[in-house]
Design a protein around this motif. Structure first.
Motif, PDB file in Angstrom:
ATOM      1  N   PHE A 165     -12.364  -8.668   2.404  1.00 13.80           N
ATOM      2  CA  PHE A 165     -11.619  -9.320   3.349  1.00 13.80           C
ATOM      3  C   PHE A 165     -10.583 -10.015   2.885  1.00 13.80           C
ATOM      4  O   PHE A 165      -9.527 -10.107   3.835  1.00 13.80           O
ATOM      5  CB  PHE A 165     -12.687 -10.709   3.667  1.00 13.80           C
ATOM      6  CG  PHE A 165     -13.356 -10.501   4.964  1.00 13.80           C
ATOM      7  CD1 PHE A 165     -13.081 -10.458   6.122  1.00 13.80           C
ATOM      8  CD2 PHE A 165     -14.634  -9.958   4.500  1.00 13.80           C
ATOM      9  CE1 PHE A 165     -14.052 -10.369   7.091  1.00 13.80           C
ATOM     10  CE2 PHE A 165     -15.883  -9.936   5.697  1.00 13.80           C
ATOM     11  CZ  PHE A 165     -15.356 -10.132   6.836  1.00 13.80           C
ATOM     12  N   GLN A 166     -10.303 -10.133   1.476  1.00 21.45           N
ATOM     13  CA  GLN A 166      -9.015 -10.719   1.069  1.00 21.45           C
ATOM     14  C   GLN A 166      -7.914  -9.756   1.225  1.00 21.45           C
ATOM     15  O   GLN A 166      -6.877 -10.061   1.735  1.00 21.45           O
ATOM     16  CB  GLN A 166      -9.290 -11.040  -0.655  1.00 21.45           C
ATOM     17  CG  GLN A 166     -10.018 -12.330  -0.839  1.00 21.45           C
ATOM     18  CD  GLN A 166      -9.585 -13.674  -0.356  1.00 21.45           C
ATOM     19  OE1 GLN A 166      -8.228 -13.588  -0.250  1.00 21.45           O
ATOM     20  NE2 GLN A 166     -10.378 -14.582  -0.209  1.00 21.45           N
ATOM     21  N   THR A 167      -8.065  -8.461   0.877  1.00 18.88           N
ATOM     22  CA  THR A 167      -7.185  -7.344   1.016  1.00 18.88           C
ATOM     23  C   THR A 167      -6.857  -7.029   2.400  1.00 18.88           C
ATOM     24  O   THR A 167      -5.636  -7.060   2.790  1.00 18.88           O
ATOM     25  CB  THR A 167      -7.531  -6.123   0.289  1.00 18.88           C
ATOM     26  OG1 THR A 167      -8.117  -6.418  -1.192  1.00 18.88           O
ATOM     27  CG2 THR A 167      -6.523  -5.014   0.084  1.00 18.88           C
ATOM     28  N   ASN A 168      -7.796  -6.861   3.223  1.00 20.05           N
ATOM     29  CA  ASN A 168      -7.444  -6.291   4.359  1.00 20.05           C
ATOM     30  C   ASN A 168      -7.236  -7.353   5.486  1.00 20.05           C
ATOM     31  O   ASN A 168      -6.571  -6.938   6.452  1.00 20.05           O
ATOM     32  CB  ASN A 168      -8.852  -5.635   5.017  1.00 20.05           C
ATOM     33  CG  ASN A 168      -9.085  -4.294   4.250  1.00 20.05           C
ATOM     34  OD1 ASN A 168      -8.665  -3.940   3.419  1.00 20.05           O
ATOM     35  ND2 ASN A 168     -10.223  -3.596   4.580  1.00 20.05           N
ATOM     36  N   ASP A 182      -0.644  -8.012  -7.061  1.00 16.09           N
ATOM     37  CA  ASP A 182      -1.817  -7.888  -6.228  1.00 16.09           C
ATOM     38  C   ASP A 182      -1.523  -8.887  -4.977  1.00 16.09           C
ATOM     39  O   ASP A 182      -1.494 -10.143  -5.182  1.00 16.09           O
ATOM     40  CB  ASP A 182      -3.039  -8.476  -7.024  1.00 16.09           C
ATOM     41  CG  ASP A 182      -4.297  -8.399  -6.174  1.00 16.09           C
ATOM     42  OD1 ASP A 182      -4.397  -8.346  -5.019  1.00 16.09           O
ATOM     43  OD2 ASP A 182      -5.454  -8.242  -7.148  1.00 16.09           O
ATOM     44  N   ILE A 183      -1.568  -8.344  -3.785  1.00 15.57           N
ATOM     45  CA  ILE A 183      -1.367  -9.056  -2.816  1.00 15.57           C
ATOM     46  C   ILE A 183      -2.303 -10.374  -2.255  1.00 15.57           C
ATOM     47  O   ILE A 183      -2.051 -11.002  -1.545  1.00 15.57           O
ATOM     48  CB  ILE A 183      -1.093  -8.233  -1.232  1.00 15.57           C
ATOM     49  CG1 ILE A 183      -2.363  -7.300  -1.014  1.00 15.57           C
ATOM     50  CG2 ILE A 183       0.262  -7.406  -1.485  1.00 15.57           C
ATOM     51  CD1 ILE A 183      -2.454  -6.909   0.259  1.00 15.57           C
ATOM     52  N   LEU A 223       0.197  -2.641   4.961  1.00 22.55           N
ATOM     53  CA  LEU A 223      -0.674  -1.329   5.035  1.00 22.55           C
ATOM     54  C   LEU A 223      -1.812  -1.233   3.966  1.00 22.55           C
ATOM     55  O   LEU A 223      -2.826  -0.604   4.112  1.00 22.55           O
ATOM     56  CB  LEU A 223       0.246  -0.059   4.788  1.00 22.55           C
ATOM     57  CG  LEU A 223      -0.273   1.385   4.489  1.00 22.55           C
ATOM     58  CD1 LEU A 223      -0.899   1.719   6.075  1.00 22.55           C
ATOM     59  CD2 LEU A 223       0.602   2.227   4.243  1.00 22.55           C
ATOM     60  N   ALA A 224      -1.485  -1.999   2.835  1.00 23.12           N
ATOM     61  CA  ALA A 224      -2.647  -1.978   1.975  1.00 23.12           C
ATOM     62  C   ALA A 224      -4.163  -2.118   2.475  1.00 23.12           C
ATOM     63  O   ALA A 224      -4.171  -3.275   3.288  1.00 23.12           O
ATOM     64  CB  ALA A 224      -2.296  -2.973   0.802  1.00 23.12           C
ATOM     65  N   GLY A 264       0.790  -1.378   0.061  1.00 22.18           N
ATOM     66  CA  GLY A 264      -0.114  -0.034   0.090  1.00 22.18           C
ATOM     67  C   GLY A 264       0.918   1.307   0.050  1.00 22.18           C
ATOM     68  O   GLY A 264       0.238   2.345   0.501  1.00 22.18           O
ATOM     69  N   ALA A 265       2.160   1.057  -0.546  1.00 26.58           N
ATOM     70  CA  ALA A 265       2.919   2.314  -0.517  1.00 26.58           C
ATOM     71  C   ALA A 265       2.549   3.535  -1.150  1.00 26.58           C
ATOM     72  O   ALA A 265       2.886   4.557  -0.897  1.00 26.58           O
ATOM     73  CB  ALA A 265       4.355   1.939  -0.712  1.00 26.58           C
ATOM     74  N   SER A 266       1.684   3.260  -2.326  1.00 28.15           N
ATOM     75  CA  SER A 266       1.671   4.283  -3.198  1.00 28.15           C
ATOM     76  C   SER A 266       0.286   5.111  -2.670  1.00 28.15           C
ATOM     77  O   SER A 266      -0.261   5.971  -3.454  1.00 28.15           O
ATOM     78  CB  SER A 266       1.306   3.712  -4.559  1.00 28.15           C
ATOM     79  OG  SER A 266       0.394   2.667  -4.316  1.00 28.15           O
TER      80      SER A 266
END
Ligand SMILES: NC(=O)c1ccc[n+]([C@@H]2O[C@H](COP(=O)([O-])OP(=O)(O)OC[C@H]3O[C@@H](n4cnc5c(N)ncnc54)[C@H](OP(=O)(O)O)[C@@H]3O)[C@@H](O)[C@H]2O)c1
Length: 267
Positions: free
Chosen positions: A107-110, A60-61, A86-87, A12-14
Motif C-alpha cells: 500500500f505504501q509503495t503503490n 525510497d519513495i 511508475l514504481a 521505478g525507472a530501473s
C-alpha cells in the motif's frame, strides 16, 4: 505533450517497464530525473541512455524525507513538467497467507507514496502554471482478480485518486493521466505468476510494447488508458455486470489457486 527540454521525474525507472519508458522519454528530448532505491542500477540506466541528460536520485519513495528532498530539488532547479509515478510491487498468493508487513508496504509503495509525492510536487506545478501527473495503475485496479487481492486494492485506490484529482484540476494548467496495463513480462511477476499465466492462457505483454503505449498516452495527455484487449472490455463489463465476471473467474479459480497457494510462504 511536447517533451523536448521538458523536465520529467520517473519513479521505478530501473524496472522492466521503466527502462524502455526512460529510453522513449529521452529519445523524444526529455531531461530525465530517474528514481529508484538501487543507485547502481540507476547509474547503469544513465550510461545506457548517454549522451541524454539524465539525473539519478536514489532513494525510497515510501520515506517522507526522501519525497521532501525530491520536491525541494525539483523546485530549486526550475520545477518539473511531468511526474510519472511508475514504481510498484505486487504479490500473488491467497489473501489469508499475505504477510501483514509486506501487505502494508505494498500500500505504501503503490498508493500512499505516489499520492504523497504528488502532494509534495503539485503546489510548485500550480504556482508555475505548468505540469502533468501520470499514475501507472493496472487493469487489476478496475477488475478484482483472486490471489492479487492486495495489489488490486492498491491500484483501485490509485485509479480513483487519479480520477478525482483530474476532475479537481480540470480548470488549472496541470493535467492528470492514469494508465492501466495488463500483465507484462517483467521481474515484478514471480515464477508462480508466469506458470499460472501459461496454464490459464493469461496474456502477458512485452515491456517495450507497453512502454510505447504508456508513452503514447502521455503524449496525447489521455485522461485514462486501459491497455490490452479483451481486458479493457472486461473492465467495462465488470463495472456494469460484476456477477458475470464473478462467474468467469470462478471457472479459473481452482487452477489459479494451485499456483498462488504453492507460492505462498506460509502454506
Ligand atoms: N509488469 C506487470 O505485469 C504490470 C502490469 C500492470 C501494471 N504494472 C505496474 O507498472 C509499474 C512498473 O512495474 P514493472 O513491471 O516495471 O516492475 P519492476 O520491473 O519490478 O520494477 C519496479 C520498479 O519500482 C522501483 N521501486 C519499487 N519499490 C520502490 C520504492 N519503495 N522506492 C523507489 N522505487 C521503488 C524498483 O527499483 P528499486 O527496486 O531499485 O527501488 C523498480 O525500478 C508498477 O507500478 C506495476 O504495478 C506492471
Amino acid at each position: 505533450m511536447e517533451l523536448t527540454n521538458k523536465r520529467v521525474l520517473l519513479t521505478g525507472a530501473s524496472g522492466g517497464l521503466g527502462r524502455p519508458l526512460a529510453s522513449l522519454l529521452v529519445s523524444n528530448g526529455a531531461n530525465l530525473v530517474v528514481v529508484g532505491r538501487n543507485a547502481a542500477s540507476l547509474d547503469q540506466l544513465k550510461q545506457e541512455l548517454a549522451p541524454a541528460t539524465v539525473e539519478c536520485i536514489s532513494g525510497d519513495i515510501t520515506a517522507a524525507a526522501f519525497r521532501e528532498q525530491l520536491a525541494t530539488q525539483m523546485a530549486q532547479s526550475g520545477g518539473l513538467d511531468l511526474l510519472i509515478n511508475l514504481a510498484g510491487t505486487n504479490t500473488f498468493r491467497n489473501f489469508e497467507a499475505e504477510d501483514p508487513a509486506e501487505l502494508e508496504a505494498m500500500f505504501q509503495t503503490n498508493l500512499i507514496a505516489p499520492v504523497l509525492l504528488t502532494r509534495a510536487l503539485l503546489p510548485d506545478m500550480l504556482q508555475r502554471g505548468r505540469g502533468h501527473i501520470v499514475n501507472i495503475g493496472s487493469i487489476l485496479g478496475s477488475l478484482g482478480l483472486p490471489y492479487f487481492t492486495t495489489y488490486c486494492a492498491t491500484k483501485a485506490g490509485l485509479q480513483r485518486f487519479s480520477e478525482a484529482l483530474r476532475r479537481e484540476l480540470a480548470d488549472t494548467p496541470v493535467g492528470v493521466t492514469y494508465v492501466a496495463p495488463r500483465a507484462v513480462r517483467t521481474a515484478i511477476n514471480s515464477d508462480a505468476v508466469y506458470q499460472m499465466a501459461e496454464a490459464t492462457n493469461m496474456a502477458m505483454d512485452e515491456p517495450d510494447a507497453v512502454a510505447t503505449q504508456i508513452f503514447q498516452a502521455i503524449n496525447k495527455e489521455c485522461s485514462e488508458a486501459y491497455l490490452g484487449w479483451p481486458e479493457k472490455l472486461f473492465v467495462r463489463i465488470n463495472a456494469l455486470l460484476p456477477g458475470f465476471i464473478d462467474r468467469a473467474t470462478a471457472k479459473q479459480n481452482r487452477e489459479t489457486r494451485r499456483f498462488a497457494v504453492d507460492s505462498s510462504p506460509e502454506q
